[in-house]
Scaffold this active site. Structure first.
Site, PDB file in Angstrom:
ATOM      1  N   SER A 267      37.896  29.672  46.709  1.00 30.35           N
ATOM      2  CA  SER A 267      37.018  30.583  45.971  1.00 30.35           C
ATOM      3  C   SER A 267      37.292  32.027  46.372  1.00 30.35           C
ATOM      4  CB  SER A 267      35.552  30.223  46.217  1.00 30.35           C
ATOM      5  OG  SER A 267      35.073  30.936  47.327  1.00 30.35           O
ATOM      6  N   LYS A 268      36.930  32.900  45.473  1.00 26.91           N
ATOM      7  CA  LYS A 268      37.172  34.346  45.622  1.00 26.91           C
ATOM      8  C   LYS A 268      36.628  34.904  46.928  1.00 26.91           C
ATOM      9  CE  LYS A 268      37.631  36.888  41.402  1.00 26.91           C
ATOM     10  NZ  LYS A 268      37.684  36.119  40.221  1.00 26.91           N
ATOM     11  N   ARG A 269      35.540  34.307  47.409  1.00 23.83           N
ATOM     12  CA  ARG A 269      34.868  34.875  48.585  1.00 23.83           C
ATOM     13  C   ARG A 269      35.800  34.956  49.792  1.00 23.83           C
ATOM     14  NH1 ARG A 269      31.124  31.008  49.428  1.00 23.83           N
ATOM     15  NH2 ARG A 269      31.607  30.090  47.427  1.00 23.83           N
TER      16      ARG A 269
END
Ligand code: GLU
Length: 491
Positions: A267-269
């Site tokens: 995920s982008k995080r």
């Protein structure tokens, strides 16, 4: 469409079907890449279909981004919207679902006519009440529609008097197991009661994903579908639609999830996840492509670094791993470094100039920096820092280097260095041989040797006690700039 003849092997036609809602994610790029490699291996056709029926989220801008990312990666499609003009090319267009609404309507009509689908007038409140009751009674929350057995004439009458209806697929009569052989996961069986009567067209006439997907894969003669694992459970509905329409389904292969280093869904995080970000971070598209190819597939000879052509040769649809693939950013960097290193000097500089035309602006013959850069580069973005050491204006001495100069017999070494550089016979640039000869000379002249000798020269050139191998870079400084640096030490 006529049914494909099952006894004949179908020509390989695969597709990548993104729903464009932003830049291309690594997982999407992998799906595209596997379909592309499979098509090329089998001399088949790779179709790009745009699944943009969610008009609120699928913008023209997003589509442009996805096409650009695919183009950057060098994944070329044979049919679909052109990467520049976005005009369709290929015999099975249009390739955007938003432009195929009539086709879905026609197929819905077929299913309605043959009794495989029906108009359903249940309201949201009624559906919610059914769901609540089913949950309370510990039953599966499948829709039980009183309209399932209405005739078309009955339904039409209600529609004509203002009734709002969805078109639902009728599962009654299909009570059996649906079994197929997934190309990656082996035999998979879904009992038909895993789903209830599902929606094909919403009350505003818009088709849902499963319906469009099955209709398009059939109409576009898709032979194999490699797609993300998250679509596995959709396959049952799609098989039912195929059956209802009298089509033979394609072969399916559901690709494992791409996981981060903590084995969570990427995920982008936790950093870059889109191809666009990797492009901006200075990755070579071939390196990223090489890396992505190995996210769930292995080369038969265990190779880690290979070209697209080599991948095409062995990408036959086997060796795909059903277990989650971990995205290892350190490995990607290593691979990128290998790829950059393998470029010719001209190609490396061409790539760097394309990436940032400012870096070598005004630099004569920038190719002479290539060997040095290749030795240290991990991504193109490392270039400015690596070039910084040649910027004489920015030359300064670190405190640690200054202490070394003050506490060792460096002064005579620097004086001899300045004197050697001032000799007109040294020319404009030093060769490695000349540099070695000068060191020898200084040693004999001053009697200083070992660390004080080498570190004095290193500080005189770089202003610090560590850094690049001097032999590698010495020929990249003009003698004038070496002189200016040595004099700037003020010894
Ligand atoms: N549009 C779907 C997605 O982006 C693709 C579904 C499929 O490949 O069947 O996830």
């Amino acid at each position: 469409m006529s049914k494909p003849v099952d006894s004949q092997p179908r020509p390989v036609r695969v597709r990548f079907a993104p729903s464009p809602t932003g830049y291309l994610h690594v997982g999407g790029a992998r799906t595209a890449l596997y379909n592309f490699l499979f098509a090329r291996h089998h001399k088949g056709t790779f179709v790009l279909r745009i699944e943009d029926t969610d008009q609120a989220r699928s913008t023209e801008e997003s589509l442009k981004m996805v096409l650009e990312d695919l183009r950057w990666l060098g994944i070329q499609w044979d049919e679909g919207p052109d990467s520049q003009t976005r005009q369709d090319h290929g015999p099975f267009g249009p390739y955007r679902q938003s432009q195929r609404l009539e086709i879905y309507k026609k197929h819905a009509q077929t299913l309605l006519r043959t009794g495989r689908a029906y108009y359903c007038f249940l309201t949201d409140e009624e559906l919610e009440a059914q769901r609540a009751k089913a949950t309370a009674e510990n039953r599966q929350p499948h829709v039980v529609s009183p309209y399932a057995d209405w005739t078309l004439a009955q339904a039409q009458e209600k529609i004509d008097s203002g009734g709002k209806a969805v078109v639902r697929f009728k599962t009654k009569g299909l009570e059996k197991d649906y079994t197929f052989r997934d190309l990656i996961r082996g035999e998979i069986t879904f009992p038909s009661d895993m789903v209830g009567d599902f929606v094909l067209l919403r009350s505003d006439g818009m088709p849902v994903y499963n319906f469009c997907c099955a209709v398009d894969d059939a109409e576009m003669r898709i032979s194999h579908v490699f797609r993300a694992e998250e679509h596995l459970s959709n396959t049952l509905r799609q098989l039912m639609i195929y059956e209802g329409l009298g089509y033979s389904p394609p072969e399916f292969g559901h690709l494992s999830l791409v996981l981060d280093e903590d084995r969570q869904k990427l995920s982008k995080r936790k950093g870059a996840t889109s191809c666009h970000e990797f492009m901006r971070e200075g990755y070579h598209p071939e390196a990223l492509k090489n890396f992505i190819t190995l996210l769930g597939w292995s080369h038969p000879e265990g190779k880690e670094i290979f070209t697209e052509t080599e991948a095409v040769q062995c990408f036959d649809g086997t060796r795909l791993n059903p277990a989650g693939a971990v995205f290892d950013g350190t490995k990607l960097k290593w691979m990128n470094a290998q790829w950059l290193r393998s470029l010719s000097d001209e190609d490396l500089i061409r790539l760097a100039n394309k990436f940032n035309p400012g870096w070598f602006k005004g630099v004569q013959n920038p190719e002479r920096f290539a060997a040095y850069l290749k030795n240290y580069l991990e991504t193109l973005n490392d270039i400015p820092e690596l070039l910084e050491i040649f910027n004489t204006e920015g030359f300064s001495v670190t405190p640690e280097a200054r202490t070394f100069l003050d506490t060792h017999p460096c002064k005579p070494v620097i004086a001899a260095w300045i004197s050697a550089l001032s000799d007109p016979s040294v020319g404009d640039f030093l060769t490695v041989e000349k540099f070695t000869a000068i060191q020898e000379l200084i040693k004999n002249q001053t009697g200083v040797k070992g660390k004080p000798l080498f570190l004095s020269l290193r500080i005189a050139i770089l202003g610090k006690t560590e850094g690049a191998d001097l032999k590698m870079i010495i020929g990249l400084f003009s003698v004038q700039s070496l002189l200016r640096r040595a004099q700037a030490l003020g010894l």
